[in-house]
Enzyme design. Structure first.
Site, short mmCIF file in Angstrom:
data_model
loop_
_atom_site.label_atom_id
_atom_site.label_comp_id
_atom_site.label_asym_id
_atom_site.label_seq_id
_atom_site.Cartn_x
_atom_site.Cartn_y
_atom_site.Cartn_z
CB SER A 26 -0.89 0.03 1.24
OG SER A 26 -1.82 -1.01 1.19
NE ARG A 30 -2.66 4.84 -0.01
CZ ARG A 30 -3.21 3.65 -0.19
NH1 ARG A 30 -2.46 2.61 -0.50
NH2 ARG A 30 -4.52 3.48 -0.09
CD GLN A 172 -7.80 -0.65 -3.57
OE1 GLN A 172 -8.87 -0.75 -4.18
NE2 GLN A 172 -6.93 -1.64 -3.52
CG ASP A 322 -5.60 -6.74 2.03
OD1 ASP A 322 -6.65 -6.92 1.37
OD2 ASP A 322 -4.88 -5.73 1.89
CE LYS A 349 -10.70 -6.42 -0.70
NZ LYS A 349 -10.18 -5.07 -0.75
NE ARG A 353 -8.11 -12.08 -1.78
CZ ARG A 353 -7.32 -11.01 -1.69
NH1 ARG A 353 -7.53 -10.11 -0.76
NH2 ARG A 353 -6.30 -10.87 -2.52
NE ARG A 395 -3.50 -9.49 0.25
CZ ARG A 395 -2.29 -8.96 0.42
NH1 ARG A 395 -1.32 -9.67 0.98
NH2 ARG A 395 -2.01 -7.74 0.01
#
Ligand code: S3P
Length: 437
Positions: A26, A30, A172, A322, A349, A353, A395
């Site tokens: 993350s 950015r 986001q 997450d 996602k 998930r 993930r």
């Protein structure tokens, strides 16, 4: 690093060793975007090695930003900031598998006086974008999409400020709108229903932007003025706590596990996992806590303990979004099981998930109740090795490598290469710290 597409995981005795993690995903996204629109150069040490953050860098190159990667030692990215004016792209901005790239960058290109096309892979092309299209259109951007899904065609320009109550809790979207706010004529106000990760706010301040924040409880609001100048930074990106989650959960599976994790991101909006795992019985001590560019960083010492169960809902589900796949994947081995509620976002996602986790757990012989907004996984179950799929989701691949450590017999994971989206070195590191049974 090339990962084999099928990986075999064998039962383990415990996990032991030291894990240094690549920079947080993350924060890397950015920093790369803000460094691009800053005045002067930035030097980003320990930049994420994941393919998603490489997608962000490639998009910035397509927008005329010069940067180079120096891999000796610390995986450093040097970015030559262009100031707020980017170059009109001559090809589409390829966001690959990365929702963060498409959603956050859409805020920046909405402030540019040209048209950008944003595309993604098959999984990203199925993901909802109306959450950014709607507010950015209100600000004055012209956006075409495929019924709210990618590809996006964005014609930007000078924007109007927005006063926006986000209907979905999404960091986001919050970052997208704050970044768009930099190009607006006046002050924007963005309010979120539940507190989400605040790396956008922290990063903006690190680059010299002034913003106001209110509310530390469930929700919060940010106010940001357009027309501010960003200044390049020198930063070391803290280790990714969502990648560390796989090793923390692996350690939680075995009483005799012992891990050391230096330089880990401990931002309070991301570290809920540590509280939950401690409540479940993992012993964690934190040393060398410091603040680096506004982000909290620490060194963790971890010792396996018991493995009680837990219930996650509301703010916890948002804060752990997450990490839920790996928590759910180890849930059958807990005493009381794990129940997850208010986590409908998991359905949109990189894969659905909730479905991916339930399907793989059942293939391992577990009993699972799948719900629209979560899962209930009873504890004290014995799982067997199985032939599993990652469903192209990084993930899921990593979560089930962890679950496989305590199963009876070997587990095959197909589509294991998807781990490279966030953590290309994962399987190698897991093997290094795993003591075989
Ligand atoms: C992210 C926010 C979360 C998270 C994603 C990264 C970010 O998504 O799931 O992996 O960097 O802001 P949402 O913004 O949809 O909650």
């Amino acid at each position: 690093m090339k990962i084999k597409s099928e990986i075999t995981v064998r039962p383990a005795r415990n996990v032991r060793g030291r894990v240094e993690l690549p920079g947080d995903k993350s924060i890397s996204h950015r920093y790369a975007m803000l460094a691009s629109i800053a005045d002067g150069p930035s030097r980003l040490e320990n930049y994420s090695t994941g393919a998603d953050c490489a997608s962000t860098l490639e998009c910035m190159r397509t927008l005329g930003v010069a940067w180079e990667r120096k891999t000796e030692g610390q995986n450093v990215i040097q970015v030559q900031g262009r100031g707020v004016a980017l170059a009109a792209p001559s090809t589409a901005l390829d966001c690959g598998n990365s929702g963060s790239t498409m959603r956050i960058l859409s805020g920046i290109v909405s402030g540019q006086p040209f048209t950008s096309e944003m595309i993604g892979d098959e999984s990203l092309s199925r993901r909802p974008m109306e959450r950014v299209i709607k507010p950015l259109s209100t600000m004055g951007a012209q956006i075409d999409s495929q019924e709210g899904k990618p590809p996006l065609r964005i014609t930007g320009g000078s924007l109007k400020p927005i006063d926006y109550q986000m209907p979905v809790a999404s960091a986001q979207v919050k970052s997208c709108l704050m970044f768009a706010g930099l190009f607006a004529d006046g002050e924007s106000r963005i309010e979120e229903p539940l507190r989400t990760r605040d790396h956008g706010e922290v990063a903006l301040r690190a680059f010299g932007v002034k913003l106001e924040r209110k509310g530390a409880g469930l929700g919060s609001e940010v106010r940001i003025r357009g027309g501010q100048t960003l200044h390049g930074i020198e930063a070391r990106i803290p280790g990714d706590i969502s990648s560390a989650a796989f090793f923390l959960c692996a350690a939680a599976l075995f009483p005799r596990s012992q891990l050391a994790i230096p330089n880990l991101l401990m931002n309070p909006t991301r570290a809920r996992l540590l509280d939950i795992l401690m409540q479940m019985g993992l012993r964690i001590s934190v040393t060398q806590l410091e603040e680096v560019n506004g982000e909290l960083v620490g060194t963790l010492q971890i010792e396996g303990g018991g493995l009680k169960g837990t219930t996650l809902s509301r703010g916890d589900s948002a804060a752990l979004i997450d990490e839920i796949p790996v928590l759910a994947a180890i849930a059958p081995y807990t005493e009381q099981g794990i129940e997850v509620r208010d986590a409908k976002e998991l359905r949109v996602k990189e894969s659905d998930r909730i479905k991916s986790v339930a399907t793989n757990l059942r293939l391992m012989g577990a009993e699972v109740e799948e719900r629209e907004d979560g899962l209930n996984v009873p504890g004290q179950q014995t799982l067997h090795g199985a032939d599993l799929d990652s469903y192209g989701d990084h993930r899921i691949a990593m979560a089930f490598a962890v679950a496989a450590l305590r199963a009876q017999g070997e587990t095959q994971i197909r589509g294991a290469e998807s781990a490279a989206i966030s953590y290309p070195e994962f399987f190698e590191k897991l093997e290094e710290i795993t003591q075989e049974r």
